[in-house]
Design a protein around this motif. Structure first.
Motif, PDB file in Angstrom:
ATOM      1  N   ASP A 186       0.808  -1.220   0.000  1.00 26.14           N
ATOM      2  CA  ASP A 186       0.000   0.000   0.000  1.00 26.14           C
ATOM      3  C   ASP A 186       0.840   1.268   0.000  1.00 26.14           C
ATOM      4  O   ASP A 186       0.333   2.356   0.267  1.00 26.14           O
ATOM      5  N   THR A 187       2.136   1.132  -0.274  1.00 29.13           N
ATOM      6  CA  THR A 187       3.053   2.266  -0.224  1.00 29.13           C
ATOM      7  C   THR A 187       3.772   2.402  -1.558  1.00 29.13           C
ATOM      8  O   THR A 187       4.095   1.405  -2.197  1.00 29.13           O
ATOM      9  N   VAL A 188       4.008   3.631  -1.970  1.00 35.05           N
ATOM     10  CA  VAL A 188       4.857   3.867  -3.125  1.00 35.05           C
ATOM     11  C   VAL A 188       6.101   4.580  -2.622  1.00 35.05           C
ATOM     12  O   VAL A 188       6.015   5.515  -1.812  1.00 35.05           O
ATOM     13  N   ILE A 189       7.252   4.093  -3.038  1.00 39.37           N
ATOM     14  CA  ILE A 189       8.534   4.700  -2.680  1.00 39.37           C
ATOM     15  C   ILE A 189       9.097   5.307  -3.951  1.00 39.37           C
ATOM     16  O   ILE A 189       9.173   4.634  -4.983  1.00 39.37           O
ATOM     17  N   THR A 190       9.483   6.579  -3.880  1.00 37.02           N
ATOM     18  CA  THR A 190      10.046   7.252  -5.048  1.00 37.02           C
ATOM     19  C   THR A 190      11.460   7.727  -4.742  1.00 37.02           C
ATOM     20  O   THR A 190      11.841   7.894  -3.582  1.00 37.02           O
ATOM     21  N   GLN A 191      12.222   7.921  -5.807  1.00 40.99           N
ATOM     22  CA  GLN A 191      13.564   8.504  -5.699  1.00 40.99           C
ATOM     23  C   GLN A 191      13.651   9.606  -6.771  1.00 40.99           C
ATOM     24  O   GLN A 191      14.151   9.388  -7.858  1.00 40.99           O
ATOM     25  N   PRO A 192      13.104  10.793  -6.438  1.00 39.57           N
ATOM     26  CA  PRO A 192      13.067  11.867  -7.437  1.00 39.57           C
ATOM     27  C   PRO A 192      14.461  12.324  -7.872  1.00 39.57           C
ATOM     28  O   PRO A 192      14.662  12.649  -9.039  1.00 39.57           O
ATOM     29  N   THR A 193      15.406  12.356  -6.942  1.00 39.62           N
ATOM     30  CA  THR A 193      16.802  12.655  -7.255  1.00 39.62           C
ATOM     31  C   THR A 193      17.674  11.652  -6.514  1.00 39.62           C
ATOM     32  O   THR A 193      17.241  11.050  -5.525  1.00 39.62           O
ATOM     33  N   ALA A 194      18.880  11.490  -6.982  1.00 37.34           N
ATOM     34  CA  ALA A 194      19.779  10.478  -6.423  1.00 37.34           C
ATOM     35  C   ALA A 194      19.910  10.621  -4.908  1.00 37.34           C
ATOM     36  O   ALA A 194      20.217  11.699  -4.397  1.00 37.34           O
ATOM     37  N   GLY A 195      19.610   9.540  -4.194  1.00 43.70           N
ATOM     38  CA  GLY A 195      19.767   9.488  -2.748  1.00 43.70           C
ATOM     39  C   GLY A 195      18.612  10.050  -1.938  1.00 43.70           C
ATOM     40  O   GLY A 195      18.638  10.000  -0.715  1.00 43.70           O
ATOM     41  N   VAL A 196      17.588  10.594  -2.603  1.00 46.06           N
ATOM     42  CA  VAL A 196      16.424  11.139  -1.907  1.00 46.06           C
ATOM     43  C   VAL A 196      15.260  10.175  -2.116  1.00 46.06           C
ATOM     44  O   VAL A 196      14.826   9.949  -3.242  1.00 46.06           O
ATOM     45  N   PHE A 197      14.767   9.605  -1.011  1.00 50.09           N
ATOM     46  CA  PHE A 197      13.669   8.644  -1.072  1.00 50.09           C
ATOM     47  C   PHE A 197      12.458   9.201  -0.331  1.00 50.09           C
ATOM     48  O   PHE A 197      12.595   9.700   0.791  1.00 50.09           O
ATOM     49  N   ASP A 198      11.297   9.121  -0.973  1.00 52.36           N
ATOM     50  CA  ASP A 198      10.044   9.580  -0.373  1.00 52.36           C
ATOM     51  C   ASP A 198       9.049   8.431  -0.386  1.00 52.36           C
ATOM     52  O   ASP A 198       9.090   7.567  -1.265  1.00 52.36           O
ATOM     53  N   GLY A 199       8.138   8.440   0.585  1.00 51.28           N
ATOM     54  CA  GLY A 199       7.098   7.428   0.648  1.00 51.28           C
ATOM     55  C   GLY A 199       5.730   8.069   0.688  1.00 51.28           C
ATOM     56  O   GLY A 199       5.544   9.148   1.270  1.00 51.28           O
ATOM     57  N   PHE A 200       4.751   7.398   0.066  1.00 59.16           N
ATOM     58  CA  PHE A 200       3.379   7.895   0.010  1.00 59.16           C
ATOM     59  C   PHE A 200       2.419   6.723   0.069  1.00 59.16           C
ATOM     60  O   PHE A 200       2.752   5.609  -0.325  1.00 59.16           O
ATOM     61  N   VAL A 201       1.206   6.979   0.541  1.00 59.40           N
ATOM     62  CA  VAL A 201       0.137   5.990   0.454  1.00 59.40           C
ATOM     63  C   VAL A 201      -0.164   5.819  -1.034  1.00 59.40           C
ATOM     64  O   VAL A 201      -0.362   6.805  -1.749  1.00 59.40           O
ATOM     65  N   ALA A 202      -0.204   4.595  -1.515  1.00 56.32           N
ATOM     66  CA  ALA A 202      -0.379   4.313  -2.941  1.00 56.32           C
ATOM     67  C   ALA A 202      -1.856   4.280  -3.324  1.00 56.32           C
ATOM     68  O   ALA A 202      -2.351   3.315  -3.906  1.00 56.32           O
ATOM     69  N   ARG A 203      -2.573   5.343  -2.966  1.00 54.13           N
ATOM     70  CA  ARG A 203      -3.991   5.483  -3.306  1.00 54.13           C
ATOM     71  C   ARG A 203      -4.241   6.905  -3.778  1.00 54.13           C
ATOM     72  O   ARG A 203      -3.740   7.870  -3.191  1.00 54.13           O
ATOM     73  N   CYS A 204      -5.032   7.025  -4.814  1.00 50.49           N
ATOM     74  CA  CYS A 204      -5.389   8.331  -5.347  1.00 50.49           C
ATOM     75  C   CYS A 204      -6.213   9.088  -4.303  1.00 50.49           C
ATOM     76  O   CYS A 204      -7.109   8.517  -3.684  1.00 50.49           O
ATOM     77  N   THR A 205      -5.921  10.362  -4.145  1.00 48.38           N
ATOM     78  CA  THR A 205      -6.643  11.170  -3.160  1.00 48.38           C
ATOM     79  C   THR A 205      -8.000  11.642  -3.678  1.00 48.38           C
ATOM     80  O   THR A 205      -8.748  12.262  -2.938  1.00 48.38           O
ATOM     81  N   HIS A 206      -8.331  11.330  -4.897  1.00 45.16           N
ATOM     82  CA  HIS A 206      -9.646  11.688  -5.436  1.00 45.16           C
ATOM     83  C   HIS A 206     -10.717  10.715  -4.956  1.00 45.16           C
ATOM     84  O   HIS A 206     -11.700  11.128  -4.363  1.00 45.16           O
TER      85      HIS A 206
END
Length: 129
Positions: A57-77
């Motif tokens: 239920d989580t999405v992990i992103t790496q927008p730039t090298a070494g930076v990791f972000d996590g979000f709930v993997a559900r559309c907020t709409h």
């Protein structure tokens, strides 16, 4: 035999597909409860720079090298599950909302960004927390 007015049949035919595709089964305001602090979510090597990966239920992103972000993997709409990161965006299969790797809304109908989930790098892994 039932004698239904034509309008009733047409309205029912229009609503049935919408009801069938509703996948709003999650809470959009909190992190998934199945995540324990320190739980390994993915290897850092599995999250490409400029992309991301859906893990449960989580999405992990790496927008730039070494930076990791996590979000709930559900559309907020409408709460539809976001299946994957494609070409640097998360695309809602239900109504077409699109989110950036930072969780920001790029295209509606969603107006709220993705809900953040705390993640951190621990050794070679991205962990909850």
């Amino acid at each position: 035999m039932f004698d239904l007015p034509r309008r009733t049949v047409l309205i029912g035919a229009a609503i049935a597909p919408i009801a069938a595709c509703n996948t709003n089964t999650g809470d959009l305001t909190t992190a998934p409860t199945s995540m324990a602090p320190g739980q390994v979510l993915a290897a850092t090597a599995d999250i490409p720079v400029g992309s991301g990966k859906v893990v449960g239920d989580t999405v992990i992103t790496q927008p730039t090298a070494g930076v990791f972000d996590g979000f709930v993997a559900r559309c907020t709409h409408a709460g539809c599950a976001l299946p994957a990161v494609t070409d640097g965006t998360l695309n809602c299969p239900c109504h077409g909302s699109q989110f950036g790797l930072d969780g920001a809304v790029l295209r509606g109908p969603a107006v709220e960004p993705l809900v953040a989930v705390a993640v951190k790098v621990q050794g070679p892994d991205v962990v909850a927390g």
